[in-house]
Design a protein around this motif. Structure first.
Motif, short mmCIF file in Angstrom:
data_model
loop_
_atom_site.label_atom_id
_atom_site.label_comp_id
_atom_site.label_asym_id
_atom_site.label_seq_id
_atom_site.Cartn_x
_atom_site.Cartn_y
_atom_site.Cartn_z
N GLU A 24 -2.02 -15.74 -3.39
CA GLU A 24 -1.87 -14.66 -3.92
C GLU A 24 -2.96 -13.78 -3.40
OE1 GLU A 24 -3.79 -13.71 -8.20
OE2 GLU A 24 -1.62 -13.23 -8.57
N ARG A 25 -4.20 -14.17 -3.16
CA ARG A 25 -5.15 -13.10 -2.45
C ARG A 25 -4.64 -12.85 -1.12
NH1 ARG A 25 -11.17 -13.44 -3.26
NH2 ARG A 25 -11.18 -13.48 -1.02
N LYS A 26 -4.08 -13.84 -0.29
CA LYS A 26 -3.38 -13.49 1.05
C LYS A 26 -2.49 -12.40 1.15
CE LYS A 26 -4.98 -16.26 4.14
NZ LYS A 26 -5.85 -15.56 5.49
N THR A 27 -2.08 -12.25 -0.13
CA THR A 27 -1.10 -11.16 -0.11
C THR A 27 -1.41 -9.71 -0.21
OG1 THR A 27 -0.45 -11.31 -2.58
CG2 THR A 27 0.91 -12.54 -1.32
N LEU A 28 -2.72 -9.86 -0.49
CA LEU A 28 -3.82 -8.52 -0.40
C LEU A 28 -4.08 -8.15 0.69
CD1 LEU A 28 -5.46 -9.27 -3.82
CD2 LEU A 28 -3.67 -7.87 -3.55
N TYR A 29 -4.14 -8.98 1.70
CA TYR A 29 -4.94 -8.63 3.06
C TYR A 29 -3.36 -8.22 4.18
CZ TYR A 29 -9.13 -10.59 1.16
OH TYR A 29 -10.16 -10.75 0.55
N HIS A 30 -3.80 -7.02 4.67
CA HIS A 30 -2.85 -6.68 5.70
C HIS A 30 -3.63 -6.33 7.16
CE1 HIS A 30 0.50 -6.46 2.67
NE2 HIS A 30 -0.59 -6.15 1.70
N SER A 31 -3.12 -6.88 8.35
CA SER A 31 -3.65 -6.39 9.57
C SER A 31 -3.05 -5.11 9.74
CB SER A 31 -3.08 -7.42 10.58
OG SER A 31 -3.97 -8.71 10.35
N PHE A 32 -3.76 -4.17 10.16
CA PHE A 32 -3.06 -2.75 10.78
C PHE A 32 -3.76 -2.48 11.92
CE2 PHE A 32 -6.86 -1.68 8.27
CZ PHE A 32 -7.15 -0.76 8.78
N VAL A 44 -8.44 -5.48 9.52
CA VAL A 44 -7.62 -6.21 8.32
C VAL A 44 -8.24 -5.42 7.24
CG1 VAL A 44 -7.73 -8.33 6.73
CG2 VAL A 44 -7.49 -8.36 9.25
N GLY A 45 -7.10 -5.17 6.35
CA GLY A 45 -7.46 -4.00 5.05
C GLY A 45 -6.95 -4.68 4.00
N LEU A 46 -7.81 -4.47 2.98
CA LEU A 46 -7.35 -5.00 1.41
C LEU A 46 -6.57 -4.15 0.78
CD1 LEU A 46 -7.94 -7.09 -0.85
CD2 LEU A 46 -9.79 -5.53 -1.35
N TYR A 154 -12.51 -8.17 5.22
CA TYR A 154 -11.71 -6.89 5.69
C TYR A 154 -12.61 -5.92 6.03
CZ TYR A 154 -13.02 -6.08 0.67
OH TYR A 154 -13.77 -5.69 -0.42
N ALA A 155 -12.04 -4.92 6.56
CA ALA A 155 -12.47 -3.60 7.01
C ALA A 155 -12.46 -2.13 6.46
CB ALA A 155 -12.85 -3.74 8.60
N ALA A 156 -11.23 -2.37 5.47
CA ALA A 156 -10.74 -1.17 5.21
C ALA A 156 -10.06 -1.55 3.77
CB ALA A 156 -9.51 -0.79 6.08
N LEU A 157 -9.91 -0.16 3.08
CA LEU A 157 -9.21 -0.12 1.66
C LEU A 157 -7.90 0.59 1.97
CD1 LEU A 157 -12.20 0.70 -0.39
CD2 LEU A 157 -11.08 -1.83 -0.17
#
Length: 164
Positions: A24-32, A44-46, A154-157
């Protein structure tokens, strides 16, 4: 039968619940990737459901990114603003963005949070932001001078609007 029930409950509690929480936590992180001219920066953003920031002029969604993640995209005069903590000096901000030929990109994003009721984030209009296979053009990148994550996960929201 009772013993099998206890063993099953232990397996669920010790294995499946942590696995579910991890997934579930992994689905909250997205590379951009943020694109500006011929430069780009990856991070990587949250996915932050509390991030309801939009540029007040264009109504574009805002990604809050820590300075270290986008440092290489910025002109040296704009870097100087963050490295010398001059984010509140509007004259210096304007002259830095003017010298970098970024005045048309300049954005001031008002925000409120638990720690600061009426704040302002300095940001810029990116040429594009790639999240997964989607390339989005109408995105504002607000720069936060400190770290967003204690452990560096992560480094972004990310604004939820960008993940739809």
């Amino acid at each position: 039968l009772a013993g099998a029930g206890v063993v099953t409950a232990l397996i669920i509690r010790l294995c499946l619940v942590p696995l579910y929480n991890y997934l579930e936590r992994k689905t909250l992180y997205h590379s951009f990737t943020v694109h500006v001219g011929d430069r780009s920066a990856e991070a990587v953003g949250l996915l932050d459901t509390g991030n309801e920031l939009y540029d007040p002029i264009t109504n574009y969604p805002v990604i809050v990114v820590q300075y270290s993640a986008v440092r290489e995209l910025l002109h040296e005069r704009i870097r100087e603003i963050f490295e010398k903590n001059l984010e509140d000096d509007l004259e210096n901000i304007y002259s830095g963005f003017k010298e970098a030929n970024w005045v048309s990109r300049l954005r001031l994003i008002p925000f409120s949070s638990l720690g600061k009721e009426k704040g302002m984030l300095l940001g810029f209009k990116a040429d594009g932001v790639t999240i997964g296979s989607r390339c989005l053009e109408n995105v504002i990148v607000a720069i936060y001078s400190k770290s967003l994550s204690e452990n560096g996960e992560y480094a972004a929201l990310l604004n939820p609007e960008l993940i739809k």
